[in-house]
Design an enzyme around this catalytic site. Sequence first.
Site, mmCIF file in Angstrom:
data_model
loop_
_atom_site.group_PDB
_atom_site.id
_atom_site.type_symbol
_atom_site.label_atom_id
_atom_site.label_comp_id
_atom_site.label_asym_id
_atom_site.label_seq_id
_atom_site.Cartn_x
_atom_site.Cartn_y
_atom_site.Cartn_z
ATOM 1 N N HIS A 358 -16.319 -26.011 -3.754
ATOM 2 C CA HIS A 358 -15.003 -26.972 -4.101
ATOM 3 C C HIS A 358 -14.545 -26.261 -5.293
ATOM 4 O O HIS A 358 -13.611 -26.815 -5.814
ATOM 5 C CB HIS A 358 -15.045 -28.270 -4.279
ATOM 6 C CG HIS A 358 -15.012 -29.038 -2.579
ATOM 7 N ND1 HIS A 358 -14.041 -29.148 -1.927
ATOM 8 C CD2 HIS A 358 -16.209 -29.468 -2.042
ATOM 9 C CE1 HIS A 358 -14.411 -29.609 -1.001
ATOM 10 N NE2 HIS A 358 -15.622 -29.842 -0.750
ATOM 11 N N ARG A 547 -5.490 -35.723 -9.861
ATOM 12 C CA ARG A 547 -6.534 -36.098 -10.879
ATOM 13 C C ARG A 547 -5.992 -35.522 -12.196
ATOM 14 O O ARG A 547 -5.469 -34.224 -12.237
ATOM 15 C CB ARG A 547 -7.886 -35.732 -10.531
ATOM 16 C CG ARG A 547 -8.789 -35.752 -11.746
ATOM 17 C CD ARG A 547 -10.199 -35.308 -11.106
ATOM 18 N NE ARG A 547 -10.259 -34.177 -10.267
ATOM 19 C CZ ARG A 547 -10.616 -32.847 -10.828
ATOM 20 N NH1 ARG A 547 -11.106 -32.880 -12.037
ATOM 21 N NH2 ARG A 547 -10.821 -31.765 -10.139
ATOM 22 N N LYS A 552 -4.513 -28.317 -13.665
ATOM 23 C CA LYS A 552 -3.402 -28.896 -12.771
ATOM 24 C C LYS A 552 -2.125 -28.777 -13.578
ATOM 25 O O LYS A 552 -1.175 -29.324 -12.814
ATOM 26 C CB LYS A 552 -3.862 -30.137 -12.272
ATOM 27 C CG LYS A 552 -5.391 -30.156 -11.310
ATOM 28 C CD LYS A 552 -5.591 -31.692 -10.910
ATOM 29 C CE LYS A 552 -6.890 -31.450 -10.165
ATOM 30 N NZ LYS A 552 -6.620 -30.703 -8.896
ATOM 31 N N THR A 654 -4.835 -31.050 -1.614
ATOM 32 C CA THR A 654 -4.468 -31.861 -0.516
ATOM 33 C C THR A 654 -3.551 -32.630 -0.564
ATOM 34 O O THR A 654 -2.814 -32.945 0.545
ATOM 35 C CB THR A 654 -5.748 -32.813 0.099
ATOM 36 O OG1 THR A 654 -6.301 -33.595 -0.824
ATOM 37 C CG2 THR A 654 -6.987 -31.803 0.587
#
Length: 815
Positions: A358, A547, A552, A654
Site C-alpha cells: 500500500h 487522513r 496529500k 478511495t
Amino acid sequence: MQPIFTDKQDFIRQYRSVCHYTLGKHYEDMGDTERYMALATLIANKANEVKTDNRGANRKAVYYFSLEFLIGPLLDNYLLNFGVRDLVEEGCADLGTPLDKLIEKEVDPGLGNGGLGRLAACFLDSMAAEGMDGYGNGMRYRYGLFRQEIEGGRQVEKTDNWLAKGYPWETRKPESAVTVTFGGHVERHEENGRFWFTLEGAEKIRAVPYDVPIVGYSGTTVNHLRLWSAEPYNEDFDLEAFNRGDYADAMKFRSDIEAITTILYPNDAGEHGRILRLKQEYLFVSAGLQTILRDYIRKHIRKGDTWEDLPKYVAIHTNDTHPALCGPELMRLLVDEQGVDFDLAFKIARQTISYTNHTVMPEALEKWSINTLRELLPRTYMIIEEIDRRYREGFPHNYDNWYEMLRDTAILWDGQARMANLSVIFSHSVNGVSALHTNIIENSVLKTFYELKPELFNNKTNGVSHRRFLGNANPPYARLITSAIGVGWLRDANQLEGLTAYENDASFQEEFAASKQWCKERLSAYIEKTSGVQLDTNMIFDVQVKRFHAYKRQLLNAFKILDIYNRMLDDPNYKPEPTAFIFSGKAAQSYTFAKEVIRLINSIADVVNNDKRVNEYIKVAFVPNFAVSNAQLIYSAADISEQISWAGSEASGTSNMKLQMNGAITLGTYDGANVEICDLVGNDNIKIFGLRTEEVDELRRNHSYWAWDLYNADRGRIGRLIDMLTDGSLARLSGNFESVRDGLMVNNDHDLVLKDFYSYAQAWAELTDSYRADRAAWNRSAIHNTAKSGYFSSDRTIREYGEDIWQISGSASRD
C-alpha cells in the site's frame, strides 16, 4: 432466500419482542438510543440466524488479515442488504420514531483510521455479496484511534469510548479463545535423530474472539469479521499487594495485557509504544492462524486430507505489512505443533499467503529492530532468521550487481527486520492497488524483487462499496438512479453505465441537482452543529477529506484559499464563484507537521469566515472527527473532489472513487487511481493539473528544484503566502506557523506545494468558472462521472482477487 420479515406488522411484532426480552422495556418506555440498540440487536440476530448455503466442505475460504477494519455503522447498510429498508422505515414511522433518527444513534466502531481500514471493510462487504467464504481477522480496540476535537484551532485527541454502551453487532466467543505467548526462551530437543523446539518461560495471554456478522447484498451470504481481545491467561493477581492497599500494583498484570487491545496505533515514538505495536501485530496474526488451523484439522485432517492440501482450502491475504508475521508464524505452528517438515512448511506458507502493498515510498515500509523482534518473539524470529539464511545462500550470483540485489531483498539487514521483504518472500502473489502504483512498486519500491520474480506481481485497482457510499449515503440520488435504470445496479455496479442515456436529459439533470441540494442542506446542518460554521448551500462545495499527511497536500489547498482571499482584498472586482471549502481528517498523534496544517486550516477559517468583505464568496469549514458516518454526509454533498497529492505519492486513494460515484468532479493530479478515473470519464469530465510522475522523478533526480526561486520570483503572490505564515496575519486564533514555513523553505518543499501551486490555482479557477458558465454542462459531467464509476466497485476488485490470486470465485462456484 425468504425475507427476514414477512410484512410490516411482522417486523413491528418482532421489534417489540426484542425490546421487551432484550432490554426489559416496552417500546414506548425507551429512549432513542435504546430503540436503536433493540433494532440493531434484532437485525444482528437475523444475520446470525442466516444459514448460508455456500459452506460446502470443499470450498476454499479466504481469511483477510488487517490491523484495521473501518466498518462504520452497520444498521442502514444491513437493512439495504436484506432488502427491508423501506419496510422497516414504514414500521418505525408507525411506531412513532423515524428510522433515520435511530440510525443517527449508531456509533462508528473504533476499529480503523483511514483508507487501509475502509478498504478492508469494503472487501468484506463484497466477498459476502459475491458469495465467497471470506472472513476478516483483526483487533478489537477498546478505544480505537482517538476522537478528534478542535480546540483553539488545534487537533486535540480525546478517548473514543465507542464501546461505552455496548456493541449490539458483536458476539463474544470465549470457547474459541486461544493462547498467544511473548518472550521466554527457546529450547532445542533431540531424540533418535529427530529434533524439535519448545518455548519455555513465556508470558501467556488469552486471545478472545468477538465475531461481527458481515451481511452480503440480498442477505444470502453472511460471513463474519473476527476481532481479537487480549485478556489475562488466568485471573491470579497479587493478593498481598491488594490487601496492603497497593491496588494498582495488584491489578497491573491485567492492565499490561489489556493494553495490547486498548487503542489503535499506540504512539510509537518511544520504545514502549513500539513494543506494544509489535505485540498487537503478533497477537492478531497468531490468534487468527491458530483458529484457521484448528478449523482445518476438524474439516480436513480428520477426513483424510494432509497439511500439504492447506492451500487448496485456505487463502490468507495480508493487508499491507502489519500482518507480515503470518508467514513465519504459520511455519512455527506447522513445524512445532503439527510436526510438519520445515521445507514443506515453507512451501505451504508461500502457497497459502498473498500480500497487498500500500505504499509508494520506500521510507514508509515497516521495519523492526532485530533485537526487539528476537526478544519478544524468540521462536518466530528463529524461523525468520533461518529463512533469511537460506535465502542468502540460495541467492543467484549470475547478476553483475548481485550483492546490491541481495541487500535490497534480504529480510534481515543492518540490525533490522524488513517487513515488506518478509511479506514478499512468504507470498505467492504481490499486488499494488492502482495501475500507477503497481508500476511504481515494480520499478522502484520493490524493483529488485520484480526483476527476480516478475510473475509474483500483479495489479488490483482498489474499489469501494457502492451500496454504502452511494446507496446508503445518497438516498435521493439512489432513488433517482433506480427510477431510471432499475434496482439492479445495487447488485451489479456496471449497470450504472446505463445513466449515460440520461446525461443530456433535462428532467434527470434537474432531479440530480435537487438531490445534490438536499445532500448539501443535510451536510450544512451537520457542519453548523459540529463546527459552528454556517454554509450557503447555493455555493460550490469543494471537498478534501482524508487522513492528514504532507504528501496529500492539504497545505496546497489551504494556500489556494489564502490566495483567493488575498486577491479579493486586493481587487474589489475579483469575484470567484461562491465556494465553501470543506476539510476533514485526522493527523497521527505524533505527526507534528500534519497537526500544524490542521491548525493552519482552522486559522484560515477564523480569518475568512469573520471577514464580511468575502463571506458572500468564500467560507471554510473543518469537520472534526472524520469517520464513516460523517463521510457519507460529505461525499454525497460534494461538487468538487480534491485529490491533489504529488504525482507518484498516492498508492490509489478511495475517497476519489466515493466522491466520483456521487457526481463530484475530480480536481486532481495524475496520481493513484486518478489516472484510471481520467481514462474512464475522459479529459472533459475531470480536471488534471500539475507535474506528472516522470517529471517529479526527473526533478528529484537532478536536484533542479529550489523553493526560494519561486519565493523570490513572485514576492507578491507566492512570497506573500509564505510570509503570512509568520507575519501575524493568521495568528489571532493560535499563533504563527514557523514550522510550516520551515517545512517549505528550509526543507526545500519536499512535497512540491509551491511547484504545483500555479497550475493548481489555474485549474481550480477554470473548473469553477465552468460551473458558473453552464450548469447544465456541469450536471451532465457529474452524471457521467457516476455512470463511469461502476468499475470502482469493490465487487469488481474482489472478483479479480478471487480469480487471479485466491483461485476462487463467488456464488457461481457454490457446491
